[in-house]
Scaffold this active site. Structure first.
Site, PDB file in Angstrom:
ATOM      1  CB  SER A 157      25.435  25.861 -15.869  1.00 49.13           C
ATOM      2  OG  SER A 157      24.329  26.581 -16.975  1.00 49.13           O
ATOM      3  CE1 TYR A 171      24.834  30.395 -12.632  1.00 53.76           C
ATOM      4  CE2 TYR A 171      24.624  29.833 -15.003  1.00 53.76           C
ATOM      5  CZ  TYR A 171      24.508  29.511 -13.701  1.00 53.76           C
ATOM      6  OH  TYR A 171      23.700  28.324 -13.175  1.00 53.76           O
ATOM      7  CE  LYS A 175      26.937  27.504 -12.085  1.00 55.14           C
ATOM      8  NZ  LYS A 175      27.244  26.802 -10.963  1.00 55.14           N
TER       9      LYS A 175
HETATM   10  P1  NDP Z   1      18.764  27.894  -5.767  1.00 57.65           P
HETATM   11  O1  NDP Z   1      18.670  29.509  -5.772  1.00 57.65           O
HETATM   12  O2  NDP Z   1      17.504  27.528  -5.255  1.00 57.65           O
HETATM   13  O3  NDP Z   1      19.813  27.374  -4.703  1.00 57.65           O
HETATM   14  C1  NDP Z   1      21.216  28.024  -4.724  1.00 57.65           C
HETATM   15  C2  NDP Z   1      21.636  27.608  -3.335  1.00 57.65           C
HETATM   16  O4  NDP Z   1      23.062  28.083  -3.306  1.00 57.65           O
HETATM   17  C3  NDP Z   1      21.020  27.807  -2.169  1.00 57.65           C
HETATM   18  O5  NDP Z   1      20.868  26.830  -1.371  1.00 57.65           O
HETATM   19  C4  NDP Z   1      21.995  28.893  -1.637  1.00 57.65           C
HETATM   20  O6  NDP Z   1      21.954  29.033  -0.080  1.00 57.65           O
HETATM   21  C5  NDP Z   1      23.297  28.669  -1.991  1.00 57.65           C
HETATM   22  N1  NDP Z   1      24.177  29.675  -2.039  1.00 57.65           N
HETATM   23  C6  NDP Z   1      24.068  31.083  -2.452  1.00 57.65           C
HETATM   24  N2  NDP Z   1      25.385  31.859  -2.450  1.00 57.65           N
HETATM   25  C7  NDP Z   1      25.953  30.995  -1.385  1.00 57.65           C
HETATM   26  C8  NDP Z   1      27.107  31.230  -0.510  1.00 57.65           C
HETATM   27  N3  NDP Z   1      27.584  32.351  -1.043  1.00 57.65           N
HETATM   28  N4  NDP Z   1      27.554  30.477   0.234  1.00 57.65           N
HETATM   29  C9  NDP Z   1      26.704  29.283   0.402  1.00 57.65           C
HETATM   30  N5  NDP Z   1      25.744  28.953  -0.250  1.00 57.65           N
HETATM   31  C10 NDP Z   1      25.298  29.852  -1.155  1.00 57.65           C
HETATM   32  O7  NDP Z   1      19.301  27.758  -7.086  1.00 57.65           O
HETATM   33  P2  NDP Z   1      19.442  26.114  -7.769  1.00 57.65           P
HETATM   34  O8  NDP Z   1      19.009  25.186  -6.789  1.00 57.65           O
HETATM   35  O9  NDP Z   1      18.811  26.067  -9.068  1.00 57.65           O
HETATM   36  O10 NDP Z   1      21.079  26.168  -7.993  1.00 57.65           O
HETATM   37  C11 NDP Z   1      21.857  25.017  -7.737  1.00 57.65           C
HETATM   38  C12 NDP Z   1      23.158  25.069  -8.367  1.00 57.65           C
HETATM   39  O11 NDP Z   1      22.708  24.633  -9.748  1.00 57.65           O
HETATM   40  C13 NDP Z   1      23.893  26.279  -8.611  1.00 57.65           C
HETATM   41  O12 NDP Z   1      25.306  26.101  -8.594  1.00 57.65           O
HETATM   42  C14 NDP Z   1      23.226  26.664 -10.137  1.00 57.65           C
HETATM   43  O13 NDP Z   1      23.992  27.600 -10.675  1.00 57.65           O
HETATM   44  C15 NDP Z   1      23.278  25.450 -10.714  1.00 57.65           C
HETATM   45  N6  NDP Z   1      22.208  25.423 -11.924  1.00 57.65           N
HETATM   46  C16 NDP Z   1      20.670  25.489 -11.684  1.00 57.65           C
HETATM   47  C17 NDP Z   1      20.105  25.550 -12.772  1.00 57.65           C
HETATM   48  C18 NDP Z   1      18.559  25.573 -12.635  1.00 57.65           C
HETATM   49  O14 NDP Z   1      18.048  25.688 -13.846  1.00 57.65           O
HETATM   50  N7  NDP Z   1      17.892  25.804 -11.591  1.00 57.65           N
HETATM   51  C19 NDP Z   1      20.548  25.300 -14.248  1.00 57.65           C
HETATM   52  C20 NDP Z   1      22.212  25.043 -14.303  1.00 57.65           C
HETATM   53  C21 NDP Z   1      22.789  25.203 -13.056  1.00 57.65           C
HETATM   54  P3  NDP Z   1      21.892  30.293   0.710  1.00 57.65           P
HETATM   55  O15 NDP Z   1      21.142  31.410   0.050  1.00 57.65           O
HETATM   56  O16 NDP Z   1      21.030  29.936   2.082  1.00 57.65           O
HETATM   57  O17 NDP Z   1      23.359  30.709   1.133  1.00 57.65           O
END
Ligand code: NDP
Length: 265
Positions: A157, A171, A175
Site C-alpha cells: 500500500s 496496517y 504494509k
Molecule cells: P477487500 O476488503 O475488498 O478484499 C480483501 C480480500 O482479502 C477479501 O477477498 C478477503 O476475503 C481477503 N481476506 C481478508 N482476510 C483474509 C484472511 N484472513 N485470509 C484470507 N483472505 C482474507 O479489499 P481490497 O480489495 O481493497 O484489498 C485487497 C488488497 O489491497 C489488501 O491487501 C489491501 O490492503 C490492499 N490495498 C487496497 C487499497 C484500496 O484502496 N482498496 C489501497 C491499498 C492497498 P474473505 O473476507 O472472504 O476472507
C-alpha cells in the site's frame, strides 16, 4: 554482412512476453475487490487460476467468472493466517492445475482506526497477522514448488511509505513489512529464477474503502491525487499481470506505486 534494423525482430515473441499462457497463478483474497480483478486479469492474460479466501460463496462467484473467460479455476477456502491453509492452497494448485508460476499475495484487511495509545494489542496483532504473516506463509509455500521463471507479486500500500493522516499503525507497519519481505525474498530467490515484486495501491473502490463518504473521497482526491480520480481495480490487475509476465523478466525487488500520483505530494 549486417542485417537491417528490425529484420530479426519477432513480433509474436514480443507479444508473448505480455501473456501468461500455460501458467498457473495463485491469488489470495479473490472473494472481493482487487483480488477479483487480479484473478480475472490473470485469466484474461491466459493463466489458469487458484483462488483462496474465507468467504466460500463469494470465491465460487469469482471461480465462475474466471471459467467464463475460458480458463481453469479452483476455489480453495483459505485463511492466510493459518499456515496449513496456505500450504493447502498451493498444494491444491499443483495437484489440480499442475504447477504454480505466479503468486499474488493480495489478501489483506485495513483494520480499525485507533490512536496508538488506545490500540488494543489483539487488533494490532491481527492486522499484522493477515497482511504480513499471511503473505509470508503463502510465499514460503509457493517458493517450495516454484520453478525458474516464476514470480511473486505482493500487494502492499502507499501507506507503507506515507500516511493517510488517520491512525493506522498496524496496517502501515504490516504494509511496510511487505516491502522488506519483497526485497529479502527477491535477493534470496534471484538465483532460483523467482522474481519478487510489490505493488503499492493508492485508493481503489472496494469493500475496504466502502466506508469512505463521497465528501471524504472528494477531499482526498483534491488534496492527494494528482491524476484527479481514484483508481480502477483493473489498473492494479494490469500491473500485477505485467510484473508476473516475462515482460518484467529483469525486474525484481521493486515496489511499484499504482496511485495516481499520491506519492508525489
Ligand atoms: P477487500 O476488503 O475488498 O478484499 C480483501 C480480500 O482479502 C477479501 O477477498 C478477503 O476475503 C481477503 N481476506 C481478508 N482476510 C483474509 C484472511 N484472513 N485470509 C484470507 N483472505 C482474507 O479489499 P481490497 O480489495 O481493497 O484489498 C485487497 C488488497 O489491497 C489488501 O491487501 C489491501 O490492503 C490492499 N490495498 C487496497 C487499497 C484500496 O484502496 N482498496 C489501497 C491499498 C492497498 P474473505 O473476507 O472472504 O476472507
Amino acid at each position: 554482412m549486417s542485417t537491417a534494423i528490425g529484420e530479426d525482430f519477432d513480433a509474436d515473441r514480443w507479444r508473448a512476453r505480455f501473456r501468461l499462457d500455460g501458467k498457473v497463478a495463485v491469488v489470495t483474497g479473490a472473494s472481493s475487490g482487487l483480488g477479483v480483478a487480479i484473478a480475472l486479469g490473470m485469466a484474461a492474460a491466459g493463466a489458469d487460476v487458484a483462488i483462496g479466501a474465507r468467504r466460500v460463496d463469494r470465491l465460487q462467484e469469482t471461480r465462475k467468472a474466471v471459467e467464463r473467460l475460458g480458463r481453469r479455476c479452483i476455489a480453495v477456502p483459505t485463511d492466510v493466517t493459518i499456515i496449513e491453509d496456505c500450504t493447502r492452497l498451493v498444494e491444491s494448485a499443483v495437484n489440480e492445475l499442475g504447477r504454480v508460476d505466479i503468486l499474488v499475495n493480495n489478501a489483506g484487511i485495513g483494520g480499525e482506526y485507533h490512536q496508538a495509545t488506545e490500540d488494543p494489542p489483539e487488533h494490532f496483532r491481527h492486522v499484522v497477522d493477515v497482511n504480513l504473516f499471511g503473505s509470508y506463509w503463502m510465499a514460503q509455500a509457493a517458493g517450495r514448488v516454484m520453478q525458474p521463471g516464476s514470480a511473486v507479486v505482493n500487494i502492499s500500500s502507499v501507506l507503507a511509505v506515507t500516511t493517510a493522516k488517520m491512525p493506522a499503525a498496524g496496517y502501515s507497519a504490516a504494509k511496510a513489512g511487505i516491502l522488506g519481505l519483497t526485497r529479502d525474498l527477491a535477493a534470496q530467490w534471484g538465483r532460483k529464477g523467482i522474481r519478487v515484486n510489490a505493488i503499492m495501491p493508492g485508493v481503489f473502490p472496494t469493500e475496504a474503502t466502502a466506508h469512505y463518504s463521497p465528501n471524504y473521497t472528494r477531499k482526498l482526491i483534491d488534496a492527494r491525487i494528482p491524476l484527479g480520480r481514484i483508481g480502477d481495480p483493473e489498473e492494479i490487475a494490469s500491473t500485477a499481470v505485467f510484473l508476473a509476465s516475462d515482460a518484467a523478466a529483469y525486474i525484481t525487488g521493486v515496489a511499484v506505486a499504482v496511485d495516481g500520483g499520491v506519492l508525489l505530494l
